[in-house]
Design a protein around this motif. Sequence first.
Motif, PDB file in Angstrom:
ATOM      1  N   THR A   1       0.851  -1.179   0.000  1.00 50.11           N
ATOM      2  CA  THR A   1       0.000   0.000   0.000  1.00 50.11           C
ATOM      3  C   THR A   1       0.890   1.233   0.000  1.00 50.11           C
ATOM      4  N   LEU A   2       0.310   2.395  -0.252  1.00 51.06           N
ATOM      5  CA  LEU A   2       1.032   3.656  -0.185  1.00 51.06           C
ATOM      6  C   LEU A   2       0.725   4.337   1.139  1.00 51.06           C
ATOM      7  N   GLY A   3       1.728   4.982   1.711  1.00 50.11           N
ATOM      8  CA  GLY A   3       1.557   5.669   2.983  1.00 50.11           C
ATOM      9  C   GLY A   3       2.506   6.843   3.079  1.00 50.11           C
ATOM     10  N   SER A   4       2.821   7.243   4.291  1.00 50.06           N
ATOM     11  CA  SER A   4       3.642   8.436   4.479  1.00 50.06           C
ATOM     12  C   SER A   4       5.133   8.142   4.458  1.00 50.06           C
ATOM     13  N   GLU A   5       5.529   6.884   4.683  1.00 49.03           N
ATOM     14  CA  GLU A   5       6.950   6.555   4.737  1.00 49.03           C
ATOM     15  C   GLU A   5       7.136   5.068   4.446  1.00 49.03           C
ATOM     16  N   LEU A   6       8.370   4.703   4.110  1.00 43.68           N
ATOM     17  CA  LEU A   6       8.671   3.307   3.805  1.00 43.68           C
ATOM     18  C   LEU A   6       8.646   2.468   5.076  1.00 43.68           C
ATOM     19  N   THR A   7       7.825   1.420   5.043  1.00 45.49           N
ATOM     20  CA  THR A   7       7.754   0.451   6.125  1.00 45.49           C
ATOM     21  C   THR A   7       7.712  -0.938   5.497  1.00 45.49           C
ATOM     22  N   ILE A   8       8.562  -1.829   5.992  1.00 46.08           N
ATOM     23  CA  ILE A   8       8.644  -3.179   5.434  1.00 46.08           C
ATOM     24  C   ILE A   8       8.382  -4.184   6.552  1.00 46.08           C
ATOM     25  N   GLY A   9       7.523  -5.163   6.270  1.00 45.00           N
ATOM     26  CA  GLY A   9       7.220  -6.194   7.252  1.00 45.00           C
ATOM     27  C   GLY A   9       7.121  -7.564   6.615  1.00 45.00           C
ATOM     28  N   PHE A  10       7.314  -8.596   7.433  1.00 44.99           N
ATOM     29  CA  PHE A  10       7.215  -9.976   6.963  1.00 44.99           C
ATOM     30  C   PHE A  10       6.498 -10.822   8.010  1.00 44.99           C
ATOM     31  N   THR A  11       5.647 -11.701   7.537  1.00 44.71           N
ATOM     32  CA  THR A  11       5.024 -12.726   8.372  1.00 44.71           C
ATOM     33  C   THR A  11       5.620 -14.064   7.945  1.00 44.71           C
ATOM     34  N   LEU A  12       6.139 -14.817   8.915  1.00 44.83           N
ATOM     35  CA  LEU A  12       6.877 -16.027   8.605  1.00 44.83           C
ATOM     36  C   LEU A  12       6.334 -17.225   9.364  1.00 44.83           C
ATOM     37  N   THR A  13       6.504 -18.380   8.751  1.00 44.22           N
ATOM     38  CA  THR A  13       6.287 -19.643   9.446  1.00 44.22           C
ATOM     39  C   THR A  13       7.582 -20.444   9.436  1.00 44.22           C
ATOM     40  N   GLY A  14       7.668 -21.357  10.398  1.00 46.34           N
ATOM     41  CA  GLY A  14       8.811 -22.244  10.480  1.00 46.34           C
ATOM     42  C   GLY A  14       8.381 -23.582  11.053  1.00 46.34           C
ATOM     43  N   LEU A  15       9.192 -24.592  10.859  1.00 42.35           N
ATOM     44  CA  LEU A  15       8.852 -25.942  11.325  1.00 42.35           C
ATOM     45  C   LEU A  15       9.885 -26.426  12.330  1.00 42.35           C
ATOM     46  N   THR A  16       9.391 -27.134  13.360  1.00 38.30           N
ATOM     47  CA  THR A  16      10.284 -27.678  14.378  1.00 38.30           C
ATOM     48  C   THR A  16       9.632 -28.883  15.038  1.00 38.30           C
ATOM     49  N   GLU A  17      10.441 -29.800  15.500  1.00 36.75           N
ATOM     50  CA  GLU A  17       9.918 -30.919  16.280  1.00 36.75           C
ATOM     51  C   GLU A  17       9.716 -30.497  17.725  1.00 36.75           C
ATOM     52  N   THR A  18      10.698 -29.775  18.275  1.00 40.24           N
ATOM     53  CA  THR A  18      10.605 -29.309  19.660  1.00 40.24           C
ATOM     54  C   THR A  18      11.097 -27.869  19.716  1.00 40.24           C
ATOM     55  N   PRO A  19      10.199 -26.919  19.860  1.00 38.86           N
ATOM     56  CA  PRO A  19      10.631 -25.521  19.879  1.00 38.86           C
ATOM     57  C   PRO A  19      11.454 -25.202  21.126  1.00 38.86           C
ATOM     58  N   ILE A  20      12.390 -24.258  20.975  1.00 41.43           N
ATOM     59  CA  ILE A  20      13.151 -23.749  22.112  1.00 41.43           C
ATOM     60  C   ILE A  20      12.348 -22.607  22.724  1.00 41.43           C
ATOM     61  N   LEU A  21      11.986 -22.735  23.991  1.00 42.61           N
ATOM     62  CA  LEU A  21      11.149 -21.741  24.649  1.00 42.61           C
ATOM     63  C   LEU A  21      11.976 -20.871  25.588  1.00 42.61           C
ATOM     64  N   GLN A  22      11.457 -19.714  25.913  1.00 41.52           N
ATOM     65  CA  GLN A  22      12.139 -18.863  26.862  1.00 41.52           C
ATOM     66  C   GLN A  22      12.105 -19.433  28.275  1.00 41.52           C
ATOM     67  N   SER A  23      11.231 -20.371  28.512  1.00 38.78           N
ATOM     68  CA  SER A  23      11.064 -20.933  29.865  1.00 38.78           C
ATOM     69  C   SER A  23      12.009 -22.083  30.162  1.00 38.78           C
ATOM     70  N   GLY A  24      12.941 -22.397  29.253  1.00 38.61           N
ATOM     71  CA  GLY A  24      13.781 -23.578  29.439  1.00 38.61           C
ATOM     72  C   GLY A  24      15.089 -23.350  30.160  1.00 38.61           C
ATOM     73  N   GLY A  25      15.367 -22.131  30.610  1.00 35.97           N
ATOM     74  CA  GLY A  25      16.647 -21.853  31.250  1.00 35.97           C
ATOM     75  C   GLY A  25      16.783 -22.480  32.624  1.00 35.97           C
ATOM     76  N   HIS A  26      18.029 -22.808  33.006  1.00 32.96           N
ATOM     77  CA  HIS A  26      18.320 -23.391  34.322  1.00 32.96           C
ATOM     78  C   HIS A  26      19.387 -22.552  35.023  1.00 32.96           C
ATOM     79  N   PRO A  27      19.325 -22.454  36.347  1.00 35.79           N
ATOM     80  CA  PRO A  27      20.415 -21.787  37.069  1.00 35.79           C
ATOM     81  C   PRO A  27      21.750 -22.421  36.704  1.00 35.79           C
ATOM     82  N   GLY A  28      22.741 -21.600  36.457  1.00 36.92           N
ATOM     83  CA  GLY A  28      24.045 -22.096  36.053  1.00 36.92           C
ATOM     84  C   GLY A  28      24.257 -22.089  34.553  1.00 36.92           C
TER      85      GLY A  28
END
Length: 726
Positions: free
Chosen positions: A530-557
Amino acid sequence: MQMQMQIPLTRDLVLIGGGHAHALVLRKWGMRPLPGVRLTVINPGPTAPYSGMLPGHIAGHYQQNDLEIDLVKLARFAGARIIDGRAVALDPVSKTVTVQDHGVIEYDVASLDIGITSELPQLRGFSDHAIGAKPLDDYAEHWRGFLSTAKTNGEAGPVTVIGGGVAGVELAMAMAFALHQAIGKAEVTVIEARDQLTGIGEDTRQRLMAALKENGVTLWTGAEIAEITKDGPRLKSGEVIPSALTIGAAGALPQPWLQNTGLPLTDGFVTVGPTLQVDGHTDLFAVGDCAHMRHAPRPKAGVYAVRAAPVLHDNLRAVLTGQSLRPYHPQKDYLKLISLGGQSALAEKYRRPWSGPWLWRWKNRIDRKFMLKFQDLPAMETPTLPPVAALGVAEELGNGQPICAGCGSKVGPGALSDAISTLPKIQRDDVLTAAGDDAATLRIGGVQQVLTTDHLRAFTEDPALMARITAIHALGDIWAMGAAPQAVLTNVILPRMNATLQRRTLHEILHAAGEVFRDAGAEIVGGHSTLGSELTIGFTLTGLTETPILQSGGHPGDVLILTRPLGSGTVLAAEMQGRADGRDVMNMLGIMGRSQACAAEILHEAHAMTDVTGFGLAGHLQAICKASGTGAVIMVDDLLFYDGAQNLAEAGIRSSLYDANLAHAPLIGAQGAKGALLHDPQTAGGLLAAVAADRADGILNKLHEASVPAVRIGHLTKGAPDIICR
């Protein structure tokens, strides 16, 4: 109510080369831009050296930045896009310029100011064992390395200059002076095929001969070179002149690629008429050393480019607006100011010479005055508030700093998290998203698919570079989840422009982004524009994984590894204000545009991972800590920062998102510029991974072998999600 009209872009003006004339055109353009024109400058590197100060730099009288025109700052001032690359082809019929490692740029009107070369390809062995004095920046960089090695070792091999014209003897004396100052001795030789120094009158020649002798420079005249060997130039007489550094300054040669353009050439130089238009091409101009003025042939000298600049500027505007052009009448002769090694100079005009230290002081004033045109650019006007505005407007605008682009323009983390917390709980059992993760996780049959979207306001006028960096940035969420990129939808907002420029711009964006995504294993499958006031670029992506890496997986140490430097938000904010060094900006953009697919593959065993983007290192590390139920320690001195970022942060430069990031993720013990940069919003930032302590060294070794600038920055701890800086 009066509405301000957005002027559509309708014409592409492309300046090929950052020579003296084009630099002056950019400065004049910034003071009075032409509405409707998209201005582009193409140059191999973020700076352009001023030839008048090169001998002084070689001799050690000037620092590198004293003689470099910062094209990044100049382009920002002119509202132009700068493309860091070397032009290698031009088609005047299709009106295209091919830029090495970038692609094709189309134009409506273009100008050539690409200088000349002193390379001697016809001389056997030159390309292997010598370097031309032009392009100036290549020679200056080579010389700085040679002189640095000499200082370290306390000695230097002999230096030879091919060519006994003004340029050759001037550089020979400069190098001899610098070596005497550095190590107390110098062995410099000038080789001239003719029987005397060239390009000057007899009285000047005698004075230069005396100056060469005073500097300890040996002069060989009537000496023809057969080839350049690894030991030095071999003369046709059979004698080899020993040389550890051989410089070609035996004349002005045109850039070889001009031969393949189909343009009218005179001895290889582009033939132009009185209006500086290329013969037979009203939409193409050429100036400076690369041009031959058929109406008034002149020697190759920077003074003619400088004097031609106002005429070129006016004629470019005239062609773009359908007005009449004016001729350029170069002066018949010019004042030659020749450096004599030390802070002394010789002048000649109409074959009459003068010499003495006072001439050096005069030359120095002239040169510094010229450079001040680019170092002290006129300040841009700051928009003023209307006399009456709603409560809070002044406070929100703060110091009047424009809102940053890239991730610096994102909504603050507090406002975003508050809004997300009001959403109803997810009801679908095939949507497995955990709060705060980088991408949504969807269960589709026996496969887990991750889904993310991201977009950026442009912080560079180059749509291809912006598309590449945005693609890397958007891929970060997929890589952080340990997924393989799959499919991409594009969303592009173009500033108002005509159909021709829309096509050109979309082609550059899709070509650059498509290259990034294909290299990552994904395909662009569609999108929206579309046309607007300034250049803006965006992307929507998909990806495939068997087991995603989550932010909740960290361990002390767990050891924390970060794959990129910090400080992009600060450097970009400074660049918008004209306060960042162009070399630092281009170096940073180059890193931001590199794929992190290899790093993601090496980090596939991470317990937790995220990419450091808008909320800064502190905000994204806090997200891991909160999700994993840990705290963290950051070893601040182990962090890497983009060149220039610390100095800019020390000077008080902050991205417009900084305050919101600071309030959302306070740190314990953060101090000074480095502490501030922990809250700096990053665009296409590094991957932040928490890995098992006993695996950290092996992972870091693999990253370094893959040329990833990764560092160990700290570790996760037990307890509250506090981040302690040490």
